[in-house]
Design a protein around this motif. Sequence first.
Motif, PDB file in Angstrom:
ATOM      1  N   ARG A 201       3.895 -13.613  -4.795  1.00  0.00           N
ATOM      2  CA  ARG A 201       2.456 -14.016  -4.716  1.00  0.00           C
ATOM      3  C   ARG A 201       2.120 -15.230  -4.270  1.00  0.00           C
ATOM      4  O   ARG A 201       2.362 -16.436  -4.035  1.00  0.00           O
ATOM      5  CB  ARG A 201       1.022 -13.677  -5.823  1.00  0.00           C
ATOM      6  CG  ARG A 201       1.356 -13.200  -6.684  1.00  0.00           C
ATOM      7  CD  ARG A 201       0.660 -13.411  -8.201  1.00  0.00           C
ATOM      8  NE  ARG A 201      -1.129 -14.728  -8.290  1.00  0.00           N
ATOM      9  CZ  ARG A 201      -1.863 -13.600  -8.388  1.00  0.00           C
ATOM     10  NH1 ARG A 201      -2.275 -12.003  -9.043  1.00  0.00           N
ATOM     11  NH2 ARG A 201      -3.365 -14.554  -8.158  1.00  0.00           N
ATOM     12  N   PHE A 251       1.487  -0.101  -1.588  1.00  0.00           N
ATOM     13  CA  PHE A 251       1.594  -1.411  -1.613  1.00  0.00           C
ATOM     14  C   PHE A 251       0.606  -2.186  -0.930  1.00  0.00           C
ATOM     15  O   PHE A 251       1.289  -3.408  -0.759  1.00  0.00           O
ATOM     16  CB  PHE A 251       3.197  -1.054  -0.957  1.00  0.00           C
ATOM     17  CG  PHE A 251       4.197  -0.659  -2.577  1.00  0.00           C
ATOM     18  CD1 PHE A 251       3.481  -1.574  -3.516  1.00  0.00           C
ATOM     19  CD2 PHE A 251       4.732   0.165  -2.197  1.00  0.00           C
ATOM     20  CE1 PHE A 251       4.287  -1.207  -4.768  1.00  0.00           C
ATOM     21  CE2 PHE A 251       5.334   0.766  -3.285  1.00  0.00           C
ATOM     22  CZ  PHE A 251       4.954   0.202  -4.516  1.00  0.00           C
ATOM     23  N   PRO A 253      -1.295  -5.881   0.435  1.00  0.00           N
ATOM     24  CA  PRO A 253      -1.648  -6.843   0.359  1.00  0.00           C
ATOM     25  C   PRO A 253      -3.234  -7.054   0.721  1.00  0.00           C
ATOM     26  O   PRO A 253      -3.845  -6.760   1.449  1.00  0.00           O
ATOM     27  CB  PRO A 253      -0.569  -8.183   0.594  1.00  0.00           C
ATOM     28  CG  PRO A 253      -0.420  -6.893   2.259  1.00  0.00           C
ATOM     29  CD  PRO A 253      -0.169  -6.154   1.991  1.00  0.00           C
ATOM     30  N   LYS A 273      -1.273 -11.398  -2.562  1.00  0.00           N
ATOM     31  CA  LYS A 273      -1.392 -10.347  -3.647  1.00  0.00           C
ATOM     32  C   LYS A 273      -1.131  -9.731  -4.045  1.00  0.00           C
ATOM     33  O   LYS A 273      -2.102  -8.894  -3.267  1.00  0.00           O
ATOM     34  CB  LYS A 273      -2.168 -11.168  -4.564  1.00  0.00           C
ATOM     35  CG  LYS A 273      -3.228 -10.807  -3.856  1.00  0.00           C
ATOM     36  CD  LYS A 273      -4.443 -12.053  -5.285  1.00  0.00           C
ATOM     37  CE  LYS A 273      -6.110 -11.136  -5.344  1.00  0.00           C
ATOM     38  NZ  LYS A 273      -6.457 -11.608  -6.242  1.00  0.00           N
ATOM     39  N   PRO A 274      -0.871  -8.571  -4.099  1.00  0.00           N
ATOM     40  CA  PRO A 274      -1.149  -7.023  -4.547  1.00  0.00           C
ATOM     41  C   PRO A 274      -2.455  -6.900  -5.046  1.00  0.00           C
ATOM     42  O   PRO A 274      -3.280  -7.848  -5.688  1.00  0.00           O
ATOM     43  CB  PRO A 274       0.033  -6.800  -5.394  1.00  0.00           C
ATOM     44  CG  PRO A 274       1.685  -8.089  -5.478  1.00  0.00           C
ATOM     45  CD  PRO A 274       0.114  -9.156  -5.659  1.00  0.00           C
ATOM     46  N   HIS A 275      -2.595  -5.563  -3.977  1.00  0.00           N
ATOM     47  CA  HIS A 275      -4.727  -4.964  -4.131  1.00  0.00           C
ATOM     48  C   HIS A 275      -3.757  -4.896  -6.280  1.00  0.00           C
ATOM     49  O   HIS A 275      -3.331  -4.552  -6.657  1.00  0.00           O
ATOM     50  CB  HIS A 275      -3.738  -3.997  -3.600  1.00  0.00           C
ATOM     51  CG  HIS A 275      -5.463  -3.119  -4.716  1.00  0.00           C
ATOM     52  ND1 HIS A 275      -6.061  -2.631  -5.940  1.00  0.00           N
ATOM     53  CD2 HIS A 275      -6.719  -3.231  -3.075  1.00  0.00           C
ATOM     54  CE1 HIS A 275      -7.043  -2.580  -4.674  1.00  0.00           C
ATOM     55  NE2 HIS A 275      -7.640  -2.198  -4.251  1.00  0.00           N
ATOM     56  N   VAL A 278      -2.606  -2.337  -8.039  1.00  0.00           N
ATOM     57  CA  VAL A 278      -1.175  -2.487  -8.016  1.00  0.00           C
ATOM     58  C   VAL A 278      -0.380  -3.324  -9.640  1.00  0.00           C
ATOM     59  O   VAL A 278       0.110  -3.016 -10.162  1.00  0.00           O
ATOM     60  CB  VAL A 278      -0.151  -2.866  -6.983  1.00  0.00           C
ATOM     61  CG1 VAL A 278       0.898  -3.361  -6.958  1.00  0.00           C
ATOM     62  CG2 VAL A 278      -1.136  -1.974  -5.379  1.00  0.00           C
ATOM     63  N   TRP A 279      -1.437  -4.377  -9.434  1.00  0.00           N
ATOM     64  CA  TRP A 279      -0.910  -5.213 -10.206  1.00  0.00           C
ATOM     65  C   TRP A 279      -1.067  -4.564 -11.688  1.00  0.00           C
ATOM     66  O   TRP A 279      -1.052  -5.584 -12.944  1.00  0.00           O
ATOM     67  CB  TRP A 279      -1.423  -7.197  -9.897  1.00  0.00           C
ATOM     68  CG  TRP A 279      -2.141  -8.199 -10.562  1.00  0.00           C
ATOM     69  CD1 TRP A 279      -2.368  -8.724 -11.584  1.00  0.00           C
ATOM     70  CD2 TRP A 279      -0.751  -8.927 -10.619  1.00  0.00           C
ATOM     71  NE1 TRP A 279      -1.468  -9.805 -12.415  1.00  0.00           N
ATOM     72  CE2 TRP A 279      -0.746  -9.900 -11.700  1.00  0.00           C
ATOM     73  CE3 TRP A 279       0.141  -9.239  -9.551  1.00  0.00           C
ATOM     74  CZ2 TRP A 279       0.693 -11.041 -11.405  1.00  0.00           C
ATOM     75  CZ3 TRP A 279       1.772 -10.483  -9.552  1.00  0.00           C
ATOM     76  CH2 TRP A 279       1.020 -10.895 -10.507  1.00  0.00           C
ATOM     77  N   ALA A 330       8.722  -4.450  -7.466  1.00  0.00           N
ATOM     78  CA  ALA A 330       7.574  -5.186  -6.513  1.00  0.00           C
ATOM     79  C   ALA A 330       7.969  -5.210  -5.160  1.00  0.00           C
ATOM     80  O   ALA A 330       7.482  -5.585  -4.320  1.00  0.00           O
ATOM     81  CB  ALA A 330       7.369  -5.880  -8.011  1.00  0.00           C
ATOM     82  N   GLN A 334       6.428  -5.565  -1.815  1.00  0.00           N
ATOM     83  CA  GLN A 334       6.725  -6.636  -0.777  1.00  0.00           C
ATOM     84  C   GLN A 334       7.021  -6.381   0.279  1.00  0.00           C
ATOM     85  O   GLN A 334       6.597  -6.189   1.372  1.00  0.00           O
ATOM     86  CB  GLN A 334       7.340  -7.747  -1.296  1.00  0.00           C
ATOM     87  CG  GLN A 334       6.398  -8.857  -0.574  1.00  0.00           C
ATOM     88  CD  GLN A 334       6.799 -10.172  -1.882  1.00  0.00           C
ATOM     89  OE1 GLN A 334       7.906 -10.522  -1.366  1.00  0.00           O
ATOM     90  NE2 GLN A 334       6.181 -10.397  -2.455  1.00  0.00           N
ATOM     91  N   SER A 337       5.389  -3.530   2.686  1.00  0.00           N
ATOM     92  CA  SER A 337       4.470  -4.236   3.453  1.00  0.00           C
ATOM     93  C   SER A 337       4.246  -5.085   4.345  1.00  0.00           C
ATOM     94  O   SER A 337       3.568  -5.576   4.476  1.00  0.00           O
ATOM     95  CB  SER A 337       3.111  -4.250   2.616  1.00  0.00           C
ATOM     96  OG  SER A 337       3.773  -5.260   1.846  1.00  0.00           O
TER      97      SER A 337
END
Length: 354
Positions: A201, A251, A253, A273-275, A278-279, A330, A334, A337
């Motif tokens: 994040r 992925f 964000p 942060k991820p959607h 995804v989190w 993860a 990142q 994306s």
Amino acid sequence: MDATALPFESAPSDTPFYQSSAYFPMPVVLAVTHDESGQVNVAPYSLCFPQPDAGERMLMLIAKRDSNTWRNAVATGRVTLCFIADEPHLLEQCVELSRKLPSAEKMARSKFQLIQVGDRQVVAEAEQVFVCTLVRHQHHAEARERRMLLRVDDVLLKPRWRRALHRGWGAPRLAVEFGFRGRSATWLSRPRAVFGGPALRPTFEMRVDMSQQDAVDSLQRALDAPGVPVQGFARSGMAQINIPDGEATFFSPEMEITIEEVDGRAHLHGKIKPHPRVWTLFTAAHAAVALTAGFAGLFGLSQWMLDQPPWALWAIPAAALVHAFIAGAAFVGQGLSADHVFRLRSFVEEAVTH
């Protein structure tokens, strides 16, 4: 210091050195020309350099000897250079326009929009435009390239960049490429957005010379503008911005921004942060692995107390490896994306520094 101990190696010398021996950042410009019948041609170039020894507002543009740009410039004496933003979909169009095709066929495939500005046609997606006149050209029959000395008659900027130019309130992220041209291979690449330090994040902070409410209003106006590359809302000291539904991937964000006022200036604290889906997925995966390892540990302890081989305890190091794999996935996501992260960050900076 011993030269052999230096952390560098000498690159092979070849011509031109900036394309065969080094990474030399060059602008990606779209050269707009037209022939004597009025047929427009748009072609991407990177070999465009200032020529201060030839005059205060002079550029050298290098083109292939049989290019439409070269023929049109010599015939009409006019070249318009359009600088575009570093956006993947714009660079994909540059690749399409680099194909050797008749101008009419190439322009029929182009997705760039041409608009009339004064007596010139300009790429509407450009961030800045150099209106140029051909002063002289070098033409040698045996040479593979043609050199055109251009006088910059006018510089056109998008309004927000015109206001920002002397205020230091930001700048357009113009497309810059690093090209390699060897005897047997050619490739093009560009730098990608990189955030310092591994973090699921990432965060960033900005301070701008406006009030909290002005910053919120600026973000909302930018979000409401036609053709904006993101979506979201801004109100009550906060903003939520994400990638449009049609372009978002698994992925992609999203960005949360808290806007406060400190000493009369807006202080933006952003978190990328991820959607939530995804989190939730990664959290559930970690929880499932931890729960499995816990049950396996209890079962293995029972085996050990009963003097049985505690093979179930092997699940604990296996779970640690799975946890590491999930965390690695993860960070890979990142990286995939990165362009979307760059888009979100760029949008915010442009919205509040215009």
